[in-house]
Design a protein around this motif. Structure first.
Motif, mmCIF file in Angstrom:
data_model
loop_
_atom_site.group_PDB
_atom_site.id
_atom_site.type_symbol
_atom_site.label_atom_id
_atom_site.label_comp_id
_atom_site.label_asym_id
_atom_site.label_seq_id
_atom_site.Cartn_x
_atom_site.Cartn_y
_atom_site.Cartn_z
ATOM 1 N N ASP A 103 -15.353 -8.626 -6.312
ATOM 2 C CA ASP A 103 -16.640 -7.957 -6.474
ATOM 3 C C ASP A 103 -16.698 -6.766 -5.499
ATOM 4 O O ASP A 103 -16.484 -6.955 -4.295
ATOM 5 N N PRO A 104 -16.994 -5.549 -5.985
ATOM 6 C CA PRO A 104 -16.999 -4.386 -5.087
ATOM 7 C C PRO A 104 -17.934 -4.554 -3.891
ATOM 8 O O PRO A 104 -17.652 -4.047 -2.796
ATOM 9 N N ALA A 105 -19.040 -5.302 -4.070
ATOM 10 C CA ALA A 105 -19.981 -5.499 -2.951
ATOM 11 C C ALA A 105 -19.349 -6.352 -1.850
ATOM 12 O O ALA A 105 -19.734 -6.256 -0.683
ATOM 13 N N ILE A 106 -18.385 -7.195 -2.215
ATOM 14 C CA ILE A 106 -17.648 -8.005 -1.231
ATOM 15 C C ILE A 106 -16.449 -7.213 -0.714
ATOM 16 O O ILE A 106 -16.123 -7.241 0.474
ATOM 17 N N ALA A 107 -15.795 -6.492 -1.634
ATOM 18 C CA ALA A 107 -14.543 -5.808 -1.278
ATOM 19 C C ALA A 107 -14.761 -4.778 -0.163
ATOM 20 O O ALA A 107 -13.941 -4.686 0.755
ATOM 21 N N ALA A 108 -15.872 -4.036 -0.231
ATOM 22 C CA ALA A 108 -16.069 -2.960 0.763
ATOM 23 C C ALA A 108 -16.154 -3.512 2.191
ATOM 24 O O ALA A 108 -15.380 -3.081 3.065
ATOM 25 N N PRO A 109 -17.042 -4.482 2.489
ATOM 26 C CA PRO A 109 -17.065 -5.004 3.877
ATOM 27 C C PRO A 109 -15.805 -5.793 4.241
ATOM 28 O O PRO A 109 -15.381 -5.784 5.404
ATOM 29 N N ALA A 110 -15.180 -6.474 3.271
ATOM 30 C CA ALA A 110 -13.948 -7.221 3.570
ATOM 31 C C ALA A 110 -12.838 -6.235 3.959
ATOM 32 O O ALA A 110 -12.084 -6.464 4.919
ATOM 33 N N ARG A 111 -12.756 -5.135 3.205
ATOM 34 C CA ARG A 111 -11.724 -4.121 3.506
ATOM 35 C C ARG A 111 -11.967 -3.537 4.899
ATOM 36 O O ARG A 111 -11.035 -3.314 5.665
ATOM 37 N N ARG A 112 -13.249 -3.316 5.235
ATOM 38 C CA ARG A 112 -13.571 -2.778 6.575
ATOM 39 C C ARG A 112 -13.049 -3.706 7.670
ATOM 40 O O ARG A 112 -12.468 -3.246 8.657
ATOM 41 N N THR B 4 -5.959 -10.060 -0.243
ATOM 42 C CA THR B 4 -5.750 -9.035 0.787
ATOM 43 C C THR B 4 -4.957 -7.864 0.213
ATOM 44 O O THR B 4 -5.264 -6.698 0.504
ATOM 45 N N ALA B 5 -3.972 -8.175 -0.612
ATOM 46 C CA ALA B 5 -3.203 -7.094 -1.255
ATOM 47 C C ALA B 5 -4.125 -6.251 -2.133
ATOM 48 O O ALA B 5 -4.030 -5.020 -2.154
ATOM 49 N N LYS B 6 -5.049 -6.899 -2.837
ATOM 50 C CA LYS B 6 -5.982 -6.161 -3.702
ATOM 51 C C LYS B 6 -6.937 -5.303 -2.858
ATOM 52 O O LYS B 6 -7.239 -4.158 -3.212
ATOM 53 N N LEU B 7 -7.388 -5.851 -1.712
ATOM 54 C CA LEU B 7 -8.294 -5.079 -0.851
ATOM 55 C C LEU B 7 -7.642 -3.772 -0.416
ATOM 56 O O LEU B 7 -8.290 -2.731 -0.378
ATOM 57 N N LEU B 8 -6.353 -3.848 -0.084
ATOM 58 C CA LEU B 8 -5.668 -2.662 0.435
ATOM 59 C C LEU B 8 -5.052 -1.809 -0.681
ATOM 60 O O LEU B 8 -4.555 -0.722 -0.413
ATOM 61 N N ASN B 9 -5.097 -2.324 -1.907
ATOM 62 C CA ASN B 9 -4.519 -1.589 -3.053
ATOM 63 C C ASN B 9 -5.492 -1.661 -4.227
ATOM 64 O O ASN B 9 -5.155 -2.182 -5.294
ATOM 65 N N PRO B 10 -6.713 -1.130 -4.048
ATOM 66 C CA PRO B 10 -7.756 -1.368 -5.058
ATOM 67 C C PRO B 10 -7.431 -0.800 -6.435
ATOM 68 O O PRO B 10 -7.942 -1.312 -7.433
ATOM 69 N N SER B 11 -6.588 0.226 -6.501
ATOM 70 C CA SER B 11 -6.343 0.823 -7.818
ATOM 71 C C SER B 11 -5.185 0.146 -8.554
ATOM 72 O O SER B 11 -4.901 0.467 -9.708
ATOM 73 N N LYS B 12 -4.503 -0.786 -7.899
ATOM 74 C CA LYS B 12 -3.356 -1.436 -8.542
ATOM 75 C C LYS B 12 -3.751 -2.769 -9.157
ATOM 76 O O LYS B 12 -4.728 -3.391 -8.727
ATOM 77 N N THR B 13 -2.981 -3.180 -10.155
ATOM 78 C CA THR B 13 -3.191 -4.508 -10.737
ATOM 79 C C THR B 13 -2.452 -5.518 -9.870
ATOM 80 O O THR B 13 -1.240 -5.396 -9.669
ATOM 81 N N VAL B 14 -3.190 -6.496 -9.338
ATOM 82 C CA VAL B 14 -2.564 -7.530 -8.511
ATOM 83 C C VAL B 14 -2.590 -8.849 -9.280
ATOM 84 O O VAL B 14 -3.656 -9.281 -9.735
ATOM 85 N N LEU B 15 -1.421 -9.457 -9.437
ATOM 86 C CA LEU B 15 -1.319 -10.731 -10.172
ATOM 87 C C LEU B 15 -0.932 -11.849 -9.222
ATOM 88 O O LEU B 15 -0.074 -11.661 -8.352
ATOM 89 N N ALA C 151 0.830 -1.205 0.000
ATOM 90 C CA ALA C 151 0.000 0.000 0.000
ATOM 91 C C ALA C 151 0.868 1.260 0.000
ATOM 92 O O ALA C 151 0.436 2.321 -0.457
ATOM 93 N N LYS C 152 2.100 1.147 0.486
ATOM 94 C CA LYS C 152 2.996 2.315 0.529
ATOM 95 C C LYS C 152 3.719 2.522 -0.801
ATOM 96 O O LYS C 152 4.370 3.532 -1.007
ATOM 97 N N SER C 153 3.659 1.521 -1.686
ATOM 98 C CA SER C 153 4.454 1.576 -2.913
ATOM 99 C C SER C 153 3.718 2.328 -4.018
ATOM 100 O O SER C 153 2.491 2.369 -4.037
ATOM 101 N N ASP C 154 4.476 2.937 -4.939
ATOM 102 C CA ASP C 154 3.792 3.578 -6.072
ATOM 103 C C ASP C 154 3.861 2.697 -7.327
ATOM 104 O O ASP C 154 3.609 3.160 -8.437
ATOM 105 N N ALA C 155 4.158 1.409 -7.132
ATOM 106 C CA ALA C 155 4.187 0.477 -8.274
ATOM 107 C C ALA C 155 2.777 0.360 -8.866
ATOM 108 O O ALA C 155 1.788 0.446 -8.150
ATOM 109 N N ARG C 156 2.709 0.140 -10.183
ATOM 110 C CA ARG C 156 1.393 -0.024 -10.834
ATOM 111 C C ARG C 156 0.898 -1.459 -10.698
ATOM 112 O O ARG C 156 -0.288 -1.714 -10.745
#
Ligand code: SF4
Length: 326
Positions: A309-318, A94-105, A76-81
């Motif tokens: 799924d954004p409907a899952i991601a929001a409560p999971a991230r919380r 979990t990485a995707k939950l905390l970094n929603p705008s990044k591509t996670v592979l 989450a601290k990195s500026d990698a794409r």
């Protein structure tokens, strides 16, 4: 120069792993390591590697190493794409939950986990019906759906703190039965445990530890809290992956046994050459699905993207962020 020295690979990267990878094996890895280092630059990518990854991944291509939570937080601290998760699927989520705008592979989408697979969101709903009013504390080793159905997440390092932070007399703890029992031994809060197990740590027995002490006199035994409580009781110290590494770094025991996944000892041994490591370990077949070749393929093709799924991601991230806020 001896014949052995002459046979050693010249690569500076090899120096990082020469304690645990014989020189004859290095050529198998070298071309992939070099390709991955080049591809990371081209893609603007970083690689997160869990402590249970093999040394050529952990020490030669990873940008961030650690347990699952540390990996997600550092990413989450990195500026990698692009983030490549050298770990199992729930870690990539979990990485995707905390970094929603990044591509996670994830280099192998079938890299699962016996704990994550032991429970579903429906199971959590049933537990809530059975124990009304008891909040659900869920280990990070779970799917995003299960996190979304829970009140708060925990790791093996902060589980007692998370349970006690809720200020209630009883909590449901999922999915690891042994972690729940090991937490119950350290708190007055009543713990209702799910019956999930880590297929690596559940295999260790108290007899294994006693035999190990006989075979390796003086060895300090460190056990992961996913082990059965009788194993934890036989150990000198029980703690999370990060806690075990801290223990070795701070106390520098002459001889130590890490009762956990095999690659962890190899990786820590590289860091502390003055410590002798006894290896009473088990291999995690899920972690071992990740290889240099698959990491290289993910970076070449950008296949294996993790989406939630954004409907899952929001409560999971919380649930994850509630833990992080503690
Ligand atoms: S070591 Fe256990 S908890 Fe970790 S990924 Fe493997 S099965 Fe899951």
């Amino acid at each position: 120069m001896t014949a052995l020295e002459a046979a050693k690979p010249a690569s500076r990267l090899y120096e990082r792993v020469s304690r645990v990878i014989p020189p004859i094996e290095w050529p198998v890895f070298e071309a992939d390591v070099e390709a991955i280092l080049r591809l990371k630059g081209e893609r603007g990518a970083i690689i997160l590697a869990h402590n249970y990854q093999t040394p050529e991944i952990y020490h030669c291509v990873a940008d961030v190493v650690g347990d699952s939570l540390m990996l997600a937080r550092e990413a989450a601290k990195s500026d990698a794409r692009v983030i490549v998760m050298a770990g199992v699927h729930f870690m990539a989520e979990t990485a995707k939950l905390l970094n929603p705008s990044k591509t996670v592979l994830i280099p192998d989408a079938d890299a699962g986990c016996s704990l994550a697979e032991s429970i579903s969101a429906e199971d959590i709903a049933l537990m809530r019906q059975r124990y009304p009013g008891a909040p659900v504390v869920t280990y990070v080793n779970t799917s995003a759906e299960v996190k979304a159905a829970s009140d708060i997440c925990c790791t093996s390092a902060n589980a007692v703190k998370v349970v006690e932070s809720l200020g209630v007399p009883r909590v449901i703890m999922t999915p690891d039965e042994y972690l729940a029992k090991n937490v119950a031994a350290r708190t007055h809060v009543e713990i209702i445990a799910w019956r999930g197990r880590c297929e690596v740590h559940e295999r260790f027995t108290a007899a294994d530890i006693r035999e190990l002490r006989e075979a390796h006199p003086g060895a300090i035994v460190l056990a992961h809290p996913e082990c059965p409580p009788e194993v934890v009781a036989e150990a000198d110290f029980a703690g999370s992956t990060a806690d075990m590494i801290k223990y070795v770094g701070a106390k520098r025991p002459a001889r130590v046994a890490l009762v956990t996944e095999c690659s962890m000892s190899d990786n820590v041994a590289v860091q502390y050459p003055d410590v002798e490591f006894v290896r009473p370990c088990g291999l995690c077949p899920h972690m071992k699905r990740i290889t240099l070749k698959k990491i290289r393929h993910a970076l070449e093709t950008m296949e294996g993207e993790v989406t939630i799924d954004p409907a899952i991601a929001a409560p999971a991230r919380r649930a994850v962020e509630r833990m992080l806020a503690l």
